[in-house]
Scaffold this motif. Sequence first.
Motif, PDB file in Angstrom:
ATOM      1  N   ILE A 186      39.280  36.517  38.301  1.00 13.36           N
ATOM      2  CA  ILE A 186      38.128  36.043  39.076  1.00 13.36           C
ATOM      3  C   ILE A 186      36.913  36.926  38.834  1.00 13.36           C
ATOM      4  O   ILE A 186      35.787  36.434  38.672  1.00 13.36           O
ATOM      5  CB  ILE A 186      38.495  35.982  40.563  1.00 13.36           C
ATOM      6  CG1 ILE A 186      39.498  34.846  40.812  1.00 13.36           C
ATOM      7  CG2 ILE A 186      37.253  35.793  41.430  1.00 13.36           C
ATOM      8  CD1 ILE A 186      40.090  34.853  42.196  1.00 13.36           C
ATOM      9  N   HIS A 245      34.662  27.361  41.913  1.00 17.17           N
ATOM     10  CA  HIS A 245      36.067  26.974  41.915  1.00 17.17           C
ATOM     11  C   HIS A 245      36.640  27.190  40.520  1.00 17.17           C
ATOM     12  O   HIS A 245      36.005  26.845  39.510  1.00 17.17           O
ATOM     13  CB  HIS A 245      36.224  25.503  42.322  1.00 17.17           C
ATOM     14  CG  HIS A 245      35.838  25.227  43.740  1.00 17.17           C
ATOM     15  ND1 HIS A 245      36.741  25.287  44.782  1.00 17.17           N
ATOM     16  CD2 HIS A 245      34.646  24.909  44.298  1.00 17.17           C
ATOM     17  CE1 HIS A 245      36.118  24.998  45.916  1.00 17.17           C
ATOM     18  NE2 HIS A 245      34.838  24.762  45.642  1.00 17.17           N
ATOM     19  N   VAL A 299      38.437  34.848  48.610  1.00 17.33           N
ATOM     20  CA  VAL A 299      39.178  33.980  47.700  1.00 17.33           C
ATOM     21  C   VAL A 299      40.264  33.260  48.497  1.00 17.33           C
ATOM     22  O   VAL A 299      41.086  33.907  49.154  1.00 17.33           O
ATOM     23  CB  VAL A 299      39.807  34.779  46.542  1.00 17.33           C
ATOM     24  CG1 VAL A 299      40.522  33.842  45.574  1.00 17.33           C
ATOM     25  CG2 VAL A 299      38.743  35.590  45.817  1.00 17.33           C
ATOM     26  N   VAL A 348      41.471  28.044  43.008  1.00 14.89           N
ATOM     27  CA  VAL A 348      40.959  29.090  43.889  1.00 14.89           C
ATOM     28  C   VAL A 348      39.482  28.834  44.153  1.00 14.89           C
ATOM     29  O   VAL A 348      38.730  28.430  43.261  1.00 14.89           O
ATOM     30  CB  VAL A 348      41.170  30.495  43.281  1.00 14.89           C
ATOM     31  CG1 VAL A 348      42.638  30.809  43.176  1.00 14.89           C
ATOM     32  CG2 VAL A 348      40.505  30.616  41.923  1.00 14.89           C
ATOM     33  N   CYS A 349      39.107  29.038  45.401  1.00 13.07           N
ATOM     34  CA  CYS A 349      37.716  28.909  45.835  1.00 13.07           C
ATOM     35  C   CYS A 349      37.176  30.313  46.111  1.00 13.07           C
ATOM     36  O   CYS A 349      37.707  31.036  46.957  1.00 13.07           O
ATOM     37  CB  CYS A 349      37.610  28.037  47.088  1.00 13.07           C
ATOM     38  SG  CYS A 349      35.943  27.912  47.769  1.00 13.07           S
ATOM     39  N   VAL A 350      36.128  30.707  45.389  1.00 10.55           N
ATOM     40  CA  VAL A 350      35.538  32.042  45.496  1.00 10.55           C
ATOM     41  C   VAL A 350      34.182  31.893  46.175  1.00 10.55           C
ATOM     42  O   VAL A 350      33.300  31.178  45.675  1.00 10.55           O
ATOM     43  CB  VAL A 350      35.386  32.698  44.110  1.00 10.55           C
ATOM     44  CG1 VAL A 350      34.885  34.130  44.254  1.00 10.55           C
ATOM     45  CG2 VAL A 350      36.707  32.668  43.357  1.00 10.55           C
ATOM     46  N   THR A 396      45.082  34.134  50.942  1.00 13.69           N
ATOM     47  CA  THR A 396      43.684  34.557  50.996  1.00 13.69           C
ATOM     48  C   THR A 396      43.599  36.053  50.770  1.00 13.69           C
ATOM     49  O   THR A 396      44.409  36.811  51.304  1.00 13.69           O
ATOM     50  CB  THR A 396      43.052  34.206  52.357  1.00 13.69           C
ATOM     51  OG1 THR A 396      43.206  32.804  52.598  1.00 13.69           O
ATOM     52  CG2 THR A 396      41.583  34.564  52.388  1.00 13.69           C
ATOM     53  N   THR A 415      43.289  30.131  48.123  1.00 12.53           N
ATOM     54  CA  THR A 415      44.110  29.521  47.078  1.00 12.53           C
ATOM     55  C   THR A 415      44.700  28.210  47.579  1.00 12.53           C
ATOM     56  O   THR A 415      45.193  28.133  48.710  1.00 12.53           O
ATOM     57  CB  THR A 415      45.242  30.478  46.667  1.00 12.53           C
ATOM     58  OG1 THR A 415      44.685  31.745  46.324  1.00 12.53           O
ATOM     59  CG2 THR A 415      46.012  29.937  45.476  1.00 12.53           C
ATOM     60  N   TYR A 455      33.302  36.059  37.514  1.00 12.12           N
ATOM     61  CA  TYR A 455      32.199  36.278  38.460  1.00 12.12           C
ATOM     62  C   TYR A 455      30.967  36.814  37.746  1.00 12.12           C
ATOM     63  O   TYR A 455      29.838  36.374  38.012  1.00 12.12           O
ATOM     64  CB  TYR A 455      32.649  37.252  39.549  1.00 12.12           C
ATOM     65  CG  TYR A 455      31.517  37.801  40.385  1.00 12.12           C
ATOM     66  CD1 TYR A 455      30.963  37.052  41.410  1.00 12.12           C
ATOM     67  CD2 TYR A 455      30.995  39.062  40.138  1.00 12.12           C
ATOM     68  CE1 TYR A 455      29.914  37.542  42.169  1.00 12.12           C
ATOM     69  CE2 TYR A 455      29.949  39.560  40.889  1.00 12.12           C
ATOM     70  CZ  TYR A 455      29.415  38.803  41.907  1.00 12.12           C
ATOM     71  OH  TYR A 455      28.375  39.288  42.648  1.00 12.12           O
ATOM     72  N   ALA A 474      42.853  38.452  40.828  1.00  8.75           N
ATOM     73  CA  ALA A 474      41.589  39.090  41.184  1.00  8.75           C
ATOM     74  C   ALA A 474      40.833  39.547  39.942  1.00  8.75           C
ATOM     75  O   ALA A 474      39.607  39.417  39.860  1.00  8.75           O
ATOM     76  CB  ALA A 474      41.851  40.275  42.118  1.00  8.75           C
TER      77      ALA A 474
END
Length: 540
Positions: A277, A262, A508, A250-252, A496, A510, A281, A274
Amino acid sequence: MDTESTYSGYSYYSGRSRGSHRHGERSRDRHKSRGKDSRSEKSVTITTPPAEPLLGDSAVRGEQVQDDNWGETTTAVTGTSEHSLSQEDIVRITKDLEDSVGLDCRRYFTLALAVVLGLLVFLTPIAFLALPHLLWPEKLQSCGTACEGLFISVAFKLLILLLAVWALFFRQPRAGLPRVLVFRALLAVLVLLFVVAYWLFYGARILDSQDENYQGIVQYAVSLVDALLFIHYLAIVLLELRQLQPCFSVCVTRSTDGEMRHYNLGQLSIQRAALAILERYYCDFPVHNPALLSASKSRAVKHLAGLKVYNVDGEFPAAPAEGPGNNTAAAAAAGLAHSQSRAMIAAAARRRDTSHNELYYEEAEHERRVRKRKARLVVAVEEAFTHIKRMQEEEQKKAPGDVMDPREAAQAIFPSMARALQKYLRTTKQQHCHSMESIQQHLAFCITNNMTPKAFLECYLTPGPTLQYSRDHWLARRWTLISEASVTSGLKDGSTFLLRCGDFSLVVTTKRLPYIQMSEEYIDPKSHKFVLRLQSETSV
């Protein structure tokens, strides 16, 4: 470069050829509208008290133009103030209270339901063993040695099951999710159906017939406990082990400043992904500072504010009067607006050619100021820590009762570095992230643990993660999950979703990890051997 550009064409302003009567009416109308606006703006100001979290009004404070010498020219006045709330603020506060009450009720209801189901599970085997002794004790057969050994087995299995359930399910909740967890709900339904099925069989085959074989009843209770242990093993596989193997990358991306990270995640639903993440975060992303984003906005406003359009060809056309010629006047007004927009676009295009020079010099000047104030701050902190060492050497010669504690030492040397630190934090737009109290606490912590000046300055010179700052501004953060797919569905390739919090959001995306095909190539060990031959004859 002159900020006012003159172009031939139409203008917002006209000459003095208009009548005084129209000017008087316009002045009275302007005075009335200004009076109405001034009366309507009195009920929307909320002053934040000094004890509130410093990041609460960061967006507002960051956009205000403040003097760099505020520490020398500003007078602080403390006291009480009156707070006024508008109708929109009251509605927003009421909605937040209702949402928080709903979340608390749902959390306590889920906890109560889990406790009731757990009591039903643990009391059922005990009830299976106790009911025959209470209802028909005279008909029961004697329990032999094997039956008594089964009692010990049931007791220890129930104890193991109790500890396992407590370790897996009764943990402090990390977050409040929008939907129920699918696997947990399925396991709860499975356990409930399983216990109900055992009760139905027990009532039909044992209670109705008043079975006299007590050893068979004990074995029936043991089978129930064994089945519950297997269900708990299934819960461990579904809730803990299934998500350990990474399946997605996943790219945040943070929407405001483009900060990106990532992560690798396993088979998770969207809401659990979520949550994972957000937990990372707070530890990996630097703190969100909206004050750094106000520079580009102010630059764009200043770029367009210097443009004015003048009418050098004629008067400003009057408003169209009622009559047969009003269509012609409306067409003239539309042409006026079109010409004004074209003139503004042309002016902005001409100024855009030189705007990169302004940006370059602004950034260079800002970097120069940051380096200059950083050097002043480093020197001030080193001098303060040198003074601390002298104080410690002097205190070693004093009596034990006269020794100064770290808190008092921090308060004693803080004024010597306060001005340089305030100027640096204001230049780097970090003044809302650190309060005087937090700085003094950090200074006392560094003095207690005998840390160097560089260690003290690290958290101010380099922006850290969100958890490094005040606990109040991130503890009660509420995030909103926005997804086109259901949040209980699993992650998929290309899915997304957004995590919104206040004035920024996390986007986010995927991607599924690729399937890796590996092959083996055998190399003969003898192929690496070689012979070194030396010539006996050498040159003279």
